[in-house]
Scaffold this motif. Structure first.
Motif, short mmCIF file in Angstrom:
data_model
loop_
_atom_site.label_atom_id
_atom_site.label_comp_id
_atom_site.label_asym_id
_atom_site.label_seq_id
_atom_site.Cartn_x
_atom_site.Cartn_y
_atom_site.Cartn_z
N THR A 121 0.84 -1.20 0.00
CA THR A 121 0.00 0.00 0.00
C THR A 121 0.88 1.25 0.00
O THR A 121 2.05 1.20 0.38
CB THR A 121 -0.92 0.04 1.23
OG1 THR A 121 -0.13 0.13 2.42
CG2 THR A 121 -1.80 -1.19 1.29
N TRP A 178 -8.52 5.71 4.37
CA TRP A 178 -7.94 5.10 3.17
C TRP A 178 -8.70 5.52 1.91
O TRP A 178 -9.91 5.76 1.95
CB TRP A 178 -7.99 3.58 3.25
CG TRP A 178 -7.08 2.98 4.26
CD1 TRP A 178 -7.37 2.70 5.58
CD2 TRP A 178 -5.73 2.56 4.06
NE1 TRP A 178 -6.29 2.15 6.19
CE2 TRP A 178 -5.26 2.05 5.29
CE3 TRP A 178 -4.88 2.58 2.96
CZ2 TRP A 178 -3.97 1.55 5.44
CZ3 TRP A 178 -3.59 2.08 3.11
CH2 TRP A 178 -3.15 1.57 4.34
N ILE A 185 -9.08 3.74 -1.92
CA ILE A 185 -8.76 2.56 -2.71
C ILE A 185 -9.27 2.77 -4.13
O ILE A 185 -10.47 2.98 -4.34
CB ILE A 185 -9.39 1.28 -2.12
CG1 ILE A 185 -9.01 1.11 -0.65
CG2 ILE A 185 -8.95 0.06 -2.91
CD1 ILE A 185 -9.65 -0.10 0.02
N ALA A 201 -4.24 1.07 -2.95
CA ALA A 201 -4.70 1.63 -1.68
C ALA A 201 -3.70 2.64 -1.16
O ALA A 201 -2.49 2.38 -1.14
CB ALA A 201 -4.90 0.51 -0.65
N THR A 202 -4.20 3.79 -0.71
CA THR A 202 -3.36 4.84 -0.15
C THR A 202 -3.93 5.30 1.17
O THR A 202 -5.11 5.65 1.25
CB THR A 202 -3.27 6.05 -1.10
OG1 THR A 202 -2.78 5.63 -2.37
CG2 THR A 202 -2.35 7.12 -0.54
#
Length: 206
Positions: free
Chosen positions: A23, A77, A79, A178-179
């Motif tokens: 990620t 998050w 995504i 994902a971040t």
């Protein structure tokens, strides 16, 4: 840099809720023990210069007491799901959110474990965005915006995607991205408080 005691001293560095492998993150925090008092800006510049490109130290503050880990109980998050129509993702999210329990399975160090991916999710939405994120061109791309609480075992973004597959058979044709956008203390209103806020306030009142 301060070191631990004993026959094999180690630098006093501790990470708080490191991002899962695979990620990206814009909000990682760590604590560093020092032998002497150092100007925070000087330390930030020195650490930033020593890191590889793309790893940036944004801010350094002097700890005012308490554990950093105790101030982090949730993560925000994003995504990205290239190849997934937003409306299809929205339908899957509605089924996930309406479920009282969504069991998923993951291989851990203790073997395969089954756990509830739904319980840890505080919020999950499909957001509308003009233009293609992450240089995705020519294909639809749904974007999930979600807040996950820290629980045991931990629930990761890929666990939530597994949950969407369980409840709605949502299977992105290519790997998702994902971040982590933020992490900190989750308030009753659903906001995430920056874990360094107390240290900034303490420094301003010294």
């Amino acid at each position: 840099m301060a070191f631990s005691q004993g026959f094999t001293p180690h630098p006093k560095i501790s990470y708080a809720s490191a991002a899962p492998t695979g990620t990206a993150s814009e909000a990682e925090y760590l604590e560093v023990g020092l032998q002497d008092e150092v100007d925070p800006t000087t330390l930030r510049l020195a650490l930033d210069a020593a890191l590889s490109p793309g790893l940036d130290v944004i801010e350094v503050v002097v700890a005012q007491g308490g554990s950093l880990a105790d101030r982090i109980d949730a993560s925000h998050w994003r995504i990205e799901l290239p190849g997934v129509e937003p409306e299809l993702a929205r339908q899957a999210v509605e089924k996930f959110w309406a479920s009282s329990e969504v069991l998923v399975e993951r291989l851990t160090k203790q073997g395969r474990r089954t756990f509830d991916a739904r319980e840890a999710v505080n919020r999950i939405d499909v957001i509308d965005q003009t233009g293609a994120p992450s240089e995705v061109v020519g294909v639809p791309c749904a974007i999930l915006d979600l807040v996950i609480r820290q629980v045991t075992p931990s629930v990761r973004p890929d666990d939530v995607l597994s949950g969407l597959r369980v409840v709605a058979d949502l299977e992105p044709p290519v790997p998702s991205r994902a971040t982590r956008l933020a992490q900190g203390t989750l308030t009753a209103q659903g906001a995430i408080v920056d874990p360094l806020e107390a240290d900034r306030d303490g420094a301003n009142h010294r």
